[in-house]
Design a protein around this motif. Sequence first.
Motif, PDB file in Angstrom:
ATOM      1  N   LEU A 187       0.851  -1.183   0.000  1.00  0.00           N
ATOM      2  CA  LEU A 187       0.000   0.000   0.000  1.00  0.00           C
ATOM      3  C   LEU A 187       0.891   1.239   0.000  1.00  0.00           C
ATOM      4  O   LEU A 187       1.705   1.409   0.923  1.00  0.00           O
ATOM      5  CB  LEU A 187      -0.926   0.030   1.220  1.00  0.00           C
ATOM      6  N   VAL A 188       0.752   2.064  -1.007  1.00  0.00           N
ATOM      7  CA  VAL A 188       1.544   3.298  -1.107  1.00  0.00           C
ATOM      8  C   VAL A 188       0.568   4.447  -1.279  1.00  0.00           C
ATOM      9  O   VAL A 188      -0.351   4.385  -2.103  1.00  0.00           O
ATOM     10  CB  VAL A 188       2.523   3.248  -2.302  1.00  0.00           C
ATOM     11  N   GLY A 189       0.740   5.509  -0.486  1.00  0.00           N
ATOM     12  CA  GLY A 189      -0.172   6.637  -0.639  1.00  0.00           C
ATOM     13  C   GLY A 189       0.125   7.758   0.321  1.00  0.00           C
ATOM     14  O   GLY A 189       1.115   7.740   1.073  1.00  0.00           O
ATOM     15  N   ASP A 190      -0.746   8.761   0.264  1.00  0.00           N
ATOM     16  CA  ASP A 190      -0.588   9.961   1.071  1.00  0.00           C
ATOM     17  C   ASP A 190      -0.780   9.640   2.550  1.00  0.00           C
ATOM     18  O   ASP A 190      -1.422   8.645   2.915  1.00  0.00           O
ATOM     19  CB  ASP A 190      -1.610  11.014   0.642  1.00  0.00           C
ATOM     20  N   PRO A 191      -0.256  10.478   3.445  1.00  0.00           N
ATOM     21  CA  PRO A 191      -0.516  10.296   4.876  1.00  0.00           C
ATOM     22  C   PRO A 191      -1.991  10.543   5.192  1.00  0.00           C
ATOM     23  O   PRO A 191      -2.660  11.368   4.561  1.00  0.00           O
ATOM     24  CB  PRO A 191       0.380  11.348   5.541  1.00  0.00           C
ATOM     25  N   GLY A 192      -2.496   9.804   6.172  1.00  0.00           N
ATOM     26  CA  GLY A 192      -3.852  10.010   6.629  1.00  0.00           C
ATOM     27  C   GLY A 192      -4.926   9.371   5.771  1.00  0.00           C
ATOM     28  O   GLY A 192      -6.068   9.845   5.776  1.00  0.00           O
ATOM     29  N   VAL A 193      -4.598   8.289   5.050  1.00  0.00           N
ATOM     30  CA  VAL A 193      -5.610   7.597   4.243  1.00  0.00           C
ATOM     31  C   VAL A 193      -5.881   6.190   4.788  1.00  0.00           C
ATOM     32  O   VAL A 193      -6.298   5.311   4.060  1.00  0.00           O
ATOM     33  CB  VAL A 193      -5.173   7.516   2.761  1.00  0.00           C
ATOM     34  N   SER A 194      -5.644   5.981   6.072  1.00  0.00           N
ATOM     35  CA  SER A 194      -6.010   4.752   6.801  1.00  0.00           C
ATOM     36  C   SER A 194      -5.170   3.541   6.382  1.00  0.00           C
ATOM     37  O   SER A 194      -5.661   2.414   6.440  1.00  0.00           O
ATOM     38  CB  SER A 194      -7.492   4.420   6.606  1.00  0.00           C
ATOM     39  N   LYS A 195      -3.923   3.753   5.993  1.00  0.00           N
ATOM     40  CA  LYS A 195      -3.079   2.599   5.677  1.00  0.00           C
ATOM     41  C   LYS A 195      -2.768   1.796   6.942  1.00  0.00           C
ATOM     42  O   LYS A 195      -2.878   0.574   6.948  1.00  0.00           O
ATOM     43  CB  LYS A 195      -1.774   3.064   5.010  1.00  0.00           C
ATOM     44  N   SER A 196      -2.389   2.469   8.007  1.00  0.00           N
ATOM     45  CA  SER A 196      -2.070   1.765   9.248  1.00  0.00           C
ATOM     46  C   SER A 196      -3.305   1.111   9.850  1.00  0.00           C
ATOM     47  O   SER A 196      -3.217   0.032  10.461  1.00  0.00           O
ATOM     48  CB  SER A 196      -1.449   2.737  10.255  1.00  0.00           C
TER      49      SER A 196
END
Length: 348
Positions: A187-196
Amino acid sequence: LVPARSTYADKQLTRLQETPEAIPDGQTPHTVTLVAHAELVDAARPGDRLEITGIYRGEPVRVNPRQRTVQALYRTFIDIVHVRRLGRGRTPVVQGLDVSAAVEDAQRSNDADEDADAEFSEHEETEFKRWARDARLLDTLARSVAPGIHGMDDVKRGLLLQLFGGVRKQFDRAGAPRSRGDINVLLVGDPGVSKSQLLSAVHSLAPRGVYTSGKGSSAVGLTAYVTRDPDTRQMVLESGALVLSDDGICCIDEFDKMSDSTRSVLHEAMEQQTISIAKAGIITSLNARCSILAAANPVDSKWNARLSIVDNINLPPTLVSRFDLVFIVLDAVDEAADRKLARHIVSL
């Protein structure tokens, strides 16, 4: 002792550690030494969740093996009498006073899980067949993965496929390669998009697995490290995160913060699903048949539309090629989508 008239039995020393859910706030997990004899040897694998019944013992420790002088502090261990594997569900964190009810519910669920592992009932088989005829089964199950996270249907569908896993193919022809059945997801993306949050949800659903962070992990912490046993004074191997996640999912957060030396140990584990060790006279190969779910930020912490996908990810090509699914999660500026997201968060 008369060796010819003696009866020999197997003995195994293992260590039992607290589950992460049961650790009190601000404390480190406690570890206790277990001693298994005879048929209880190799009754469990590293990474299993167990319920141990045994006798808590203490034995004196000699100051010098050649002398009879002992220390004032005794060494404690548990002499195992019975080993029971817990169910696939995570151990619930009990909050409140009704502890007995929660323990009974957990025991009933564990018993049900053990029965389900052994044999399915007729009612369950009927339910499975009914679900199999449902054309919307994949979408229904995908929405059940992390229902508190709004949208991201394609990502949830990919994580669902990773949880179910594939089929390991072993060809009968001599010399034919063995193909892995586990699916690796990035998963690669902007901060704050619920990856964690997605990583935490998958970790709670997976029957086996380890959750770790890229900045706080080292190469030996992921694979295995050699240490000296305090009792026998011999060199032994201690399992790392990938070995403990065997037949499970290893969740790695902050994947881009990892050092190059740490990421290099993942090449063999993600393709051959083994970890080769040659340290301190110990030469062996450990199984690491696990799926890897990694979350990373772009090179500038936020996705740059002017750069290509390869420049944004900025990971070695040999490592990116080992991921079967790569999801790019962007925080797009859209008023309608933001309103839907805000309504979803408020309605929780």
